[in-house]
Design an enzyme around this catalytic site. Structure first.
Site, PDB file in Angstrom:
ATOM      1  N   TYR A 320       9.156   4.806   7.434  1.00 34.46           N
ATOM      2  CA  TYR A 320       9.848   3.693   6.781  1.00 34.46           C
ATOM      3  C   TYR A 320      10.182   4.052   5.329  1.00 34.46           C
ATOM      4  O   TYR A 320       9.550   4.915   4.714  1.00 34.46           O
ATOM      5  CB  TYR A 320       9.006   2.405   6.800  1.00 34.46           C
ATOM      6  N   SER A 334      -3.411   7.023  -3.328  1.00 34.42           N
ATOM      7  CA  SER A 334      -2.695   7.297  -2.079  1.00 34.42           C
ATOM      8  C   SER A 334      -1.601   6.281  -1.797  1.00 34.42           C
ATOM      9  O   SER A 334      -0.813   6.466  -0.869  1.00 34.42           O
ATOM     10  CB  SER A 334      -3.678   7.337  -0.905  1.00 34.42           C
ATOM     11  N   GLY A 335      -1.538   5.192  -2.583  1.00 28.98           N
ATOM     12  CA  GLY A 335      -0.405   4.288  -2.432  1.00 28.98           C
ATOM     13  C   GLY A 335      -0.714   2.892  -1.948  1.00 28.98           C
ATOM     14  O   GLY A 335       0.175   2.216  -1.418  1.00 28.98           O
ATOM     15  N   HIS A 339       1.511  -6.293  -3.592  1.00 27.99           N
ATOM     16  CA  HIS A 339       2.939  -6.402  -3.911  1.00 27.99           C
ATOM     17  C   HIS A 339       3.590  -7.528  -3.130  1.00 27.99           C
ATOM     18  O   HIS A 339       3.046  -8.037  -2.132  1.00 27.99           O
ATOM     19  CB  HIS A 339       3.658  -5.076  -3.623  1.00 27.99           C
ATOM     20  N   CYS A 356      -1.170  -1.686   2.369  1.00 28.72           N
ATOM     21  CA  CYS A 356      -1.100  -2.464   1.135  1.00 28.72           C
ATOM     22  C   CYS A 356      -1.572  -3.901   1.376  1.00 28.72           C
ATOM     23  O   CYS A 356      -1.747  -4.329   2.521  1.00 28.72           O
ATOM     24  CB  CYS A 356       0.327  -2.488   0.599  1.00 28.72           C
ATOM     25  N   ASN A 358      -0.149  -7.355   1.163  1.00 32.58           N
ATOM     26  CA  ASN A 358       1.098  -8.093   1.035  1.00 32.58           C
ATOM     27  C   ASN A 358       0.840  -9.501   0.509  1.00 32.58           C
ATOM     28  O   ASN A 358      -0.102 -10.177   0.942  1.00 32.58           O
ATOM     29  CB  ASN A 358       1.801  -8.199   2.391  1.00 32.58           C
TER      30      ASN A 358
END
Length: 405
Positions: A320, A334-335, A339, A356, A358
């Site tokens: 993605y 690592s991300g 958000h 993440c 969300n």
């Protein structure tokens, strides 16, 4: 008899018609001449001592140059290295001492002038050389691996002290050179994330109002076999409030506490679970890592792609690219971010992300505007644990085990 001879000698000298013109006195008797010579002042020569000694070759540049004198007084001291002059000043005990650090790998010349008790001058010259390290380890302070620590700024309750050296160092020597003072005072421990970077944290999260002062006495310190410390360095920061967010993998809710008081509850969607294999055969998990995370950075917009963690094949169903994701607050290298995810229709109901946290646009904006570096985001009830090296995982380890190799 001696008194009489001295009187006679004095009378003869005063009565001589040549006394005012001759440089040599006239004595009437040998006894008078002997007595006069015996009473003439004789000064011991001034003896100047320079430390380091003349010819020294491995002098630490962190040590001062000291000039002392016996049987006299110092009149002037000049220290130079080429065209550079080293400042110094007289001390209350009559010695002279340099007042600024020297440099590594330099030659210095000391010229000292002293006078004896009768004013006769003596000049002493000495030369020496300072240490010549193979490596000089310079010191910087980090908030994390992505940001430097800003002196005097506010940081969150999970912010460890991080000292980074520009070369690998002897860990015991480096720890001895680091001074950490906190108010209120707390116990802390060191953890080495590499051979050149060390963290220090207390047993519990920093309390509201804590001030942290750090000083590294590196200059002139042997930090390795052929490595010495660069200039001394210091910094300080404050924890103005304690913010801890608890993000629950089971309830899909994130609650924010400031100084122990619940201030916001946010519907969330965490990592969906499962995983895949990356381009180089690495195992990739889609669970949000469990345990205390620490805020590393904030970005108003961020492009998120699976290629950042190893899924690069566009034909892979896990591939993605999400451009211009808004209000991104990073919590791992690592991300993993908190958000905005307006496309996720199951906030508060199910975990649908790739790892993440969300949030709604409104909640993500609030986090972005209110969280600071060092704030804590603790993910609970996740089957995957955050490793200590992925971001600031310092708090994932109990204090009794923190710092153990």
């Amino acid at each position: 008899m001696a008194a009489a001879a001295a009187t006679a000698g004095t009378a003869a000298g005063c009565s001589s018609t040549k006394a005012s013109a001759d440089t040599n006195p006239v004595f009437t008797t040998p006894e008078a001449e002997t007595e006069a010579l015996a009473t003439t002042p004789v000064a011991a020569p001034a003896k100047v001592t320079v430390t380091p000694a003349h010819g020294a070759k491995e002098w630490s540049p962190a040590k001062p140059i000291v000039v002392t004198v016996a049987d006299g007084s110092l009149k002037s001291v000049t220290v130079t290295s080429g065209k550079t002059k080293i400042d110094g000043e007289m001390q209350s005990d009559g010695t002279w001492q340099s007042t600024e650090d020297l440099d590594y790998s330099k030659k210095y010349k000391v010229v000292a002038t002293a006078a004896d008790s009768l004013g006769a001058s003596t000049t002493t010259t000495a030369t020496f050389a300072t240490l010549k390290p193979d490596n000089i380890a310079r010191v910087t302070f980090q908030a994390n691996g992505l940001a430097s620590l800003k002196t005097g700024k506010n940081y969150g309750a999970g912010q460890p002290v991080i000292v980074a050296f520009s070369h690998s160092v002897n860990k015991a020597a480096a720890e001895k050179a680091i001074e950490i003072t906190t108010s209120p005072q707390v116990e802390g421990k060191f953890y080495w994330s590499s051979d050149s970077t060390v963290h220090w944290r207390p047993a519990k999260y920093w309390a509201r109002g804590t001030t942290v002062k750090v000083k590294v006495n590196a200059f002139g310190t042997k930090l390795g076999k052929t490595t010495y410390g660069g200039k001394n360095a210091s910094t300080h920061f404050t924890v103005n409030r304690q913010l801890i967010a608890i993000s629950d993998n089971r309830t899909h809710m994130t609650k924010v506490y400031i100084d122990g008081k619940l201030v916001r509850t946010m519907k969330s969607s965490l990592g969906r679970g499962g995983g895949t294999t990356g381009k180089n055969g690495e195992s990739i998990s889609f669970w949000t890592a469990g345990g205390p995370h620490v805020v590393l950075s904030k970005e108003r917009y961020h492009t998120m792609t699976s290629a950042s963690y190893g899924v690069q094949d566009k034909n892979d169903p896990n591939y993605y690219v999400s451009e211009n994701v808004e209000y991104c607050t990073r919590i791992t290298y690592s991300g993993e971010f908190l958000h905005a995810a307006p496309w996720n229709g199951q906030l508060g109901e199910a975990n649908k992300s790739h790892g993440c946290i969300n949030l709604s646009m409104k909640d993500a904006k609030w986090v972005y505007e209110n969280f600071i570096l060092g704030d804590v985001v603790d993910v609970t009830h996740s089957p995957r644990k955050l490793p200590i090296y992925n971001g600031l995982g310092d708090w994932t380890v109990s204090f009794d085990k923190y710092g153990r190799d």
